[in-house]
Scaffold this active site. Sequence first.
Site, short mmCIF file in Angstrom:
data_model
loop_
_atom_site.label_atom_id
_atom_site.label_comp_id
_atom_site.label_asym_id
_atom_site.label_seq_id
_atom_site.Cartn_x
_atom_site.Cartn_y
_atom_site.Cartn_z
N ARG A 248 14.02 -16.32 1.18
CA ARG A 248 13.69 -16.59 2.42
C ARG A 248 14.86 -17.57 3.22
NH1 ARG A 248 8.43 -14.49 2.96
NH2 ARG A 248 7.01 -15.02 1.43
N SER A 249 15.75 -16.81 3.99
CA SER A 249 16.80 -17.59 4.38
C SER A 249 16.68 -18.27 5.43
CB SER A 249 17.98 -16.73 4.39
OG SER A 249 19.35 -17.19 4.69
N THR B 186 12.03 -10.21 7.59
CA THR B 186 13.72 -9.35 7.20
C THR B 186 13.89 -8.69 8.01
OG1 THR B 186 12.51 -9.38 4.78
CG2 THR B 186 14.32 -7.74 5.44
N GLU C 135 -19.98 -9.92 -1.10
CA GLU C 135 -21.10 -10.16 -0.18
C GLU C 135 -20.63 -10.37 1.09
OE1 GLU C 135 -21.56 -10.85 -3.32
OE2 GLU C 135 -23.11 -9.70 -3.83
N MET D 153 -4.38 -13.14 -0.93
CA MET D 153 -3.00 -13.33 0.01
C MET D 153 -3.37 -12.71 1.31
SD MET D 153 0.49 -13.68 -2.29
CE MET D 153 0.92 -15.40 -2.74
N ALA E 12 15.77 4.22 -5.78
CA ALA E 12 15.63 5.51 -4.92
C ALA E 12 16.96 5.35 -3.85
CB ALA E 12 14.49 5.84 -4.28
N GLY F 101 9.29 -12.38 0.55
CA GLY F 101 8.10 -12.18 -0.44
C GLY F 101 8.45 -10.82 -1.41
N ASP G 115 0.92 -5.42 6.60
CA ASP G 115 0.79 -5.85 7.88
C ASP G 115 2.00 -5.38 8.86
OD1 ASP G 115 2.88 -7.50 6.74
OD2 ASP G 115 2.17 -9.53 7.45
N THR H 77 6.17 -5.39 1.15
CA THR H 77 5.62 -6.79 1.29
C THR H 77 4.03 -6.20 0.88
OG1 THR H 77 4.37 -8.18 2.70
CG2 THR H 77 5.25 -6.16 3.88
N ILE H 78 3.44 -7.20 -0.02
CA ILE H 78 2.08 -6.86 -0.35
C ILE H 78 1.14 -6.97 0.52
CG2 ILE H 78 2.45 -7.56 -2.80
CD1 ILE H 78 0.68 -10.38 -1.98
N ASP H 79 1.46 -7.36 1.89
CA ASP H 79 0.59 -7.78 2.90
C ASP H 79 -0.07 -6.51 3.79
OD1 ASP H 79 0.77 -10.51 2.55
OD2 ASP H 79 1.95 -11.01 3.90
N ASP I 166 8.25 -8.45 7.85
CA ASP I 166 8.59 -8.65 9.24
C ASP I 166 9.73 -9.70 9.41
OD1 ASP I 166 6.72 -10.83 8.55
OD2 ASP I 166 5.59 -10.82 10.02
N ARG J 3 -16.91 -11.74 -11.11
CA ARG J 3 -18.14 -11.13 -11.18
C ARG J 3 -18.91 -11.30 -12.18
NH1 ARG J 3 -21.51 -10.06 -7.01
NH2 ARG J 3 -20.14 -8.96 -5.79
N ARG K 67 -1.37 -14.16 5.03
CA ARG K 67 -1.02 -15.34 5.76
C ARG K 67 -2.07 -14.93 7.32
NH1 ARG K 67 4.83 -16.79 4.88
NH2 ARG K 67 4.75 -14.34 4.84
N ARG L 198 -17.80 -22.20 -6.85
CA ARG L 198 -16.46 -22.20 -7.48
C ARG L 198 -15.36 -21.62 -6.55
NH1 ARG L 198 -19.20 -25.32 -9.91
NH2 ARG L 198 -19.30 -25.72 -12.09
O1 F6P Z 1 4.37 -11.93 2.55
C1 F6P Z 1 3.89 -11.97 1.34
C2 F6P Z 1 3.11 -13.23 0.93
O2 F6P Z 1 2.80 -13.12 -0.41
C3 F6P Z 1 1.97 -13.69 1.81
O3 F6P Z 1 0.79 -13.01 1.37
C4 F6P Z 1 1.93 -14.85 1.42
O4 F6P Z 1 1.18 -15.83 2.58
C5 F6P Z 1 3.34 -15.59 1.36
O5 F6P Z 1 4.15 -14.30 0.81
C6 F6P Z 1 3.52 -16.56 0.38
O6 F6P Z 1 4.90 -17.00 0.37
P1 F6P Z 1 5.82 -17.67 -0.78
O7 F6P Z 1 5.90 -16.96 -1.94
O8 F6P Z 1 6.89 -18.11 -0.07
O9 F6P Z 1 4.67 -19.07 -1.18
#
Ligand code: F6P
Length: 323
Positions: free
Chosen positions: A72-73, A105, A188, A170, A22, A11, A130, A126-128, A103, A155, A172, A247
Site C-alpha cells: 500500500r503505497s 488501487t 446463530e 475480514m 493470464a 491487500g 466489495d 481483493t478478498i473483500d 478500491d 463449532r 473493513r 470466547r
Molecule cells: O482489503 C483486504 C483486507 O484483507 C481487508 O479485509 C482488511 O481489512 C485489510 O485488507 C487488512 O489490511 P492489512 O493487510 O494492511 O492489515
Amino acid sequence: MKKIGVFTSGGDSPGMNACIRAVVRSAVYNNIEVYGIKRGYNGMIKGEIIKLESSSVSNIIQKGGTILKSARSKEFLTKEGRQAAYDQLKKNGIEGLVAIGGDGTFTGANIFHEEFGIPILGAPGTIDNDLYGTDYTIGYDTAVNTALDAIDKIRDTADSHERVFFVEVMGRDSGYIAIPCAIGGGAEIVMIPETKTSISNVIDALKQGWARSKTSFIVIVAEGDEEGSAVEIAAKVQNEIPQMDARVTILGHVQRGGAPTAADRLLASRLGIACVEGLMQGRTCEMAGIVNSELVYTPFSETITKQKYISPRFTEMVKILSS
Ligand code: F6P
C-alpha cells in the site's frame, strides 16, 4: 500497443498469481511484451520493473499470494510520487497497465490516468468482494472457504464446551465475507457494517436460543461492524450476560492466503485476459468484472464510488436458519 506492465497492489488475494499468469500469457499470445512491476505503486516509483516471459509464470496458477509482491503505497498519494512512477514507465517504454487490486488501487489508477494519460485497466483482486461492477472479486471464494473451514472447527469445540464464540472475519467496510460464513457455517448471529445489529439484539437472540435448549452459539462479526471488533462486542455482551462462557477468535490474515479455489482460478484467468484484450481495444480507466456471468467493463470512477449492494435478506436468512 507493444509493451504493457502488470502489477498487484493493496491487500493480496488468492488468485492474483493466476491473474498475472493470464495477463502474461495473453500478452504473449498477442505479440505484446509484458513487464512485471514489483511491490505495486512503490515498485513503479522505484523502477522495479522486470521482463516477464511465458515461462516466468509457469507453475503459479495454484499458488496463493502474488509473485510480484504487493504494497500500500503512501508515496503514490503524492504528485511527486506519481511523476516518478510515470518517468519509470516512460523509461521502460511501457504504454499500458494492468492493475490487479481493490478500491485503493483503482483510485490511484484513476488519478494516474487523469494526470498522465496512460491507459490502465483493472482486475478486481481483493478478498473483500466489495467492488461495484463485478459479482465476485478474485480471492473472495477462497477466503470464504478458508474461513468456513476454521468456523467448522470452532463449532466442534464450541459444542463440546457449550460456549458462545465470537468469530471475527475480514471486511473493513463490507459484510461480504461474513454473510456466507454465517449461512454456510450455521451461525446463530451475523454482524455486518451494512446492517444495524445492536448489542441488545445479540443478547435477545442468545437468550432465545438458550430458552430453546441451544447450548452453543457462533456469532460472526465482520471486522468493520459499527458495534466494534469481536473482542469489544464479546465484552459488551458478557457484561450483560455474566454466566455466558464466551470466547473470541479473530481469523485475520489466514483468510488472505492459500491455494485459490477453482472458481478463483477461472475468474482470475478470465479477467486477466479481458484486461489485455481491453487495452488492445483502446479501453482505459475501467475494471473488468463478471456480472450475471457476462464480462463487463465498469469505469473506475464507478467502482470506487458506488457501493455494492448486499441484501438485508441475507441477515434475515441467518435468523431463519438458526431458529
Ligand atoms: O482489503 C483486504 C483486507 O484483507 C481487508 O479485509 C482488511 O481489512 C485489510 O485488507 C487488512 O489490511 P492489512 O493487510 O494492511 O492489515
